[in-house]
Design a protein around this motif. Structure first.
Motif, PDB file in Angstrom:
ATOM      1  N   THR A   1       0.829  -1.205   0.000  1.00 18.70           N
ATOM      2  CA  THR A   1       0.000   0.000   0.000  1.00 18.70           C
ATOM      3  C   THR A   1       0.863   1.253   0.000  1.00 18.70           C
ATOM      4  O   THR A   1       0.592   2.210  -0.731  1.00 18.70           O
TER       5      THR A   1
ATOM      6  N   GLY B   1       1.006   3.938  -3.020  1.00 15.93           N
ATOM      7  CA  GLY B   1       0.719   5.340  -2.730  1.00 15.93           C
ATOM      8  C   GLY B   1       1.861   6.248  -3.134  1.00 15.93           C
ATOM      9  O   GLY B   1       1.641   7.346  -3.685  1.00 15.93           O
TER      10      GLY B   1
ATOM     11  N   ASN C   1      -6.079   3.524   7.770  1.00 18.33           N
ATOM     12  CA  ASN C   1      -6.919   4.029   6.687  1.00 18.33           C
ATOM     13  C   ASN C   1      -7.522   2.862   5.915  1.00 18.33           C
ATOM     14  O   ASN C   1      -6.910   2.343   4.984  1.00 18.33           O
TER      15      ASN C   1
ATOM     16  N   ASP D   1      -9.772   2.917   3.772  1.00 16.59           N
ATOM     17  CA  ASP D   1     -10.227   3.308   2.439  1.00 16.59           C
ATOM     18  C   ASP D   1      -9.255   2.910   1.338  1.00 16.59           C
ATOM     19  O   ASP D   1      -9.579   3.041   0.152  1.00 16.59           O
ATOM     20  N   ILE D   2      -8.027   2.481   1.691  1.00 15.22           N
ATOM     21  CA  ILE D   2      -7.070   2.107   0.649  1.00 15.22           C
ATOM     22  C   ILE D   2      -6.640   0.640   0.797  1.00 15.22           C
ATOM     23  O   ILE D   2      -5.544   0.259   0.419  1.00 15.22           O
ATOM     24  N   THR D   3      -7.546  -0.179   1.331  1.00 13.27           N
ATOM     25  CA  THR D   3      -7.283  -1.612   1.465  1.00 13.27           C
ATOM     26  C   THR D   3      -7.574  -2.313   0.148  1.00 13.27           C
ATOM     27  O   THR D   3      -8.599  -2.056  -0.490  1.00 13.27           O
TER      28      THR D   3
ATOM     29  N   ILE E   1      -8.828   3.789  -5.711  1.00 17.47           N
ATOM     30  CA  ILE E   1      -7.992   3.430  -4.560  1.00 17.47           C
ATOM     31  C   ILE E   1      -6.620   4.067  -4.686  1.00 17.47           C
ATOM     32  O   ILE E   1      -6.067   4.608  -3.719  1.00 17.47           O
ATOM     33  N   LEU E   2      -6.042   4.032  -5.891  1.00 13.68           N
ATOM     34  CA  LEU E   2      -4.725   4.622  -6.111  1.00 13.68           C
ATOM     35  C   LEU E   2      -4.743   6.136  -5.894  1.00 13.68           C
ATOM     36  O   LEU E   2      -3.794   6.713  -5.337  1.00 13.68           O
TER      37      LEU E   2
ATOM     38  N   ARG F   1      -6.770   7.757  -3.874  1.00 11.13           N
ATOM     39  CA  ARG F   1      -6.854   7.964  -2.423  1.00 11.13           C
ATOM     40  C   ARG F   1      -5.509   7.688  -1.755  1.00 11.13           C
ATOM     41  O   ARG F   1      -5.090   8.402  -0.843  1.00 11.13           O
ATOM     42  N   ALA F   2      -4.818   6.642  -2.221  1.00 14.19           N
ATOM     43  CA  ALA F   2      -3.516   6.301  -1.653  1.00 14.19           C
ATOM     44  C   ALA F   2      -2.502   7.410  -1.912  1.00 14.19           C
ATOM     45  O   ALA F   2      -1.696   7.750  -1.030  1.00 14.19           O
TER      46      ALA F   2
END
Length: 440
Positions: free
Chosen positions: A18, A22, A181, A183-185, A205-206, A208-209
């Protein structure tokens, strides 16, 4: 020379993938061209790297790759501003007996390349004690460059302050602190993350990461800590292609092939002709060989069994030309595949192999093979290195064994692969291991 860093961790499950994704996305958003790499035999993470960085990611493997092959991987960084490599498992985790250039540990790659390690430390459940963990990882191998840490799963500002105080006491640099977080799982399944191409939420997701990492990590300091590779790129192609026109199965059921192999085949002048068995497509008639990578045939066994055009075309192709399969592709070449519910699905029948997921058993590890029979691109007697990871078992294997296969400790592996010759000159071969390259 292009500078680089290696993102690693004390263990799996600490959040390094992750963090890597990110960072790749955040750097790309800032207009920085980043070349991603993955340390170790992972064929899922590179696809996520590619999505985040906008550049193809490649594997680096100290057990399976000689220095020339590792140097060749550096040619893919041409035009990049920065290299970001992601480790696998824990930083020092590898096999007991060294291979081509090391044990397969991420620390080997950091040391060989001269890329400083940034350790992602899960600090949940501890405070100043995390400094002892970081210090041990920084000092265990004195020759390995170490840049500092990114703290992950920080519970509160007070928690962060305590952990930072411990790191400061032992002289460990902190590049950032990440609160929890969800939200980025990224979703997972039995062989790791759900593939990048199967995740419709991946782009969101990317994004948000990238926002998350940019807000909590000193990216400028990370770039400043990077260092250039310690040996030169090698432009020589490392893996001979299995043919000049290669029909390559490519879809959600057949996608586990190391990117450096495909790129090396192209560099040697081969043309890749992709087709989708799940789309009921068969190999192109103009191809001179067919390659079926691994993947998740067990999740799509019914659809493969019902893909009549695919089955018809690959059977006809195999009558006169070579077909090779790896792991999932090997199973699809067999007579039958039994799914987790005990239901048998008829496969291509190019081999007599019958495999089952009804009783799952994990097979995992590096493989060294000596070919007793040729496969496309590799003659009898050739030494190969690869990696095996699956949960299926063999119920029947009536065909000629393909190779002598050993694990990283030198112990004999019973999964020898298979060979069956066709009356009109075609040849079907398959292995459970995924090819990484030739052994020196």
């Amino acid at each position: 020379m292009i500078k680089g860093l290696l993102i690693s961790a004390p263990a799996s499950g600490t959040g390094k993938t992750t963090v890597t994704l990110g960072l790749l996305a955040a750097l790309r958003a800032q207009g920085i061209t980043v070349q991603p790499f993955k340390s170790g035999p992972d064929y899922i993470d590179p696809a996520f790297h590619t999505a985040a960085a906008g550049r193809a990611s490649f594997n680096l493997d100290s057990w399976a790759m000689p220095k020339g092959a590792l140097g060749h991987m550096l040619t893919h960084a041409a035009g990049a501003d920065l290299i970001l490599a992601e480790g696998s498992m824990g930083l020092f985790d590898g096999v007991a007996l060294p291979g081509e250039t090391g044990s397969g540990a991420s620390a080997d790659i950091a040391t060989l390349m001269g890329w400083p390690v940034v350790l992602v430390v899960d600090v949940s459940g501890q405070a100043q004690s995390a400094a002892a963990v970081a210090l041990g990882f920084a000092k265990l191998r004195s020759e390995m460059p170490f840049a500092g840490v990114i703290l992950n799963r920080v519970a509160s500002p007070r928690h962060e302050a305590l952990v930072r105080a411990g790191m400061e006491t032992v002289g460990i640099r902190v590049f950032g602190a990440l609160p929890r977080n969800p939200d980025i799982t990224l979703p997972e399944r039995h062989l790791g993350l759900v593939q990048a191409e199967e995740n419709p939420e991946l782009e969101a997701i990317l994004q948000r990461a990238a926002t998350f990492i940019a807000a909590h990590v000193d990216i400028a300091a990370l770039i400043e800590a990077a260092n250039t590779a310690s040996f030169a790129a090698d432009p020589s192609p490392q893996s001979p292609p299995p043919g000049t026109r290669i029909a390559l199965a490519r879809d959600a059921a057949f996608s586990f092939v190391y990117p450096h192999l495909i790129e090396s085949w192209r560099q040697a002048g081969a043309t890749i002709l992709p087709f989708s068995p799940l789309g009921n497509e068969g190999p192109d008639d103009s191809a001179d060989c067919c390659w079926l990578p691994g993947g998740y045939p067990e999740l799509h066994a019914g659809k493969i069994a019902g893909a009549t055009i695919f089955l018809q075309k690959i059977r006809r192709f195999a009558e006169t030309k070579p077909v090779h399969g790896e792991c999932g592709g090997y199973m699809a070449m067999g007579a039958g595949l039994i799914d987790k519910d005990g239901v048998r699905h008829e496969m291509a029948g190019l081999l007599g192999l019958v495999t089952s997921y009804a009783k799952r058993k994990m097979h995992l590890g590096y493989r060294r093979a000596r070919l007793a029979n040729a496969i496309p691109g590799h003659a009898v007697g050739t030494g190969l290195r690869g990696h095996e990871f699956h949960y299926s078992t063999i119920l029947e294997q009536p065909d000629t064994p393909l190779a002598e296969v050993f694990d990283a400790s030198g112990a004999i592996v019973p999964e020898t692969g298979s060979l069956r010759r066709q009356a009109q000159g075609g040849i079907a071969t398959g292995t459970y291991f995924h090819l990484i390259g030739r052994a020196t």
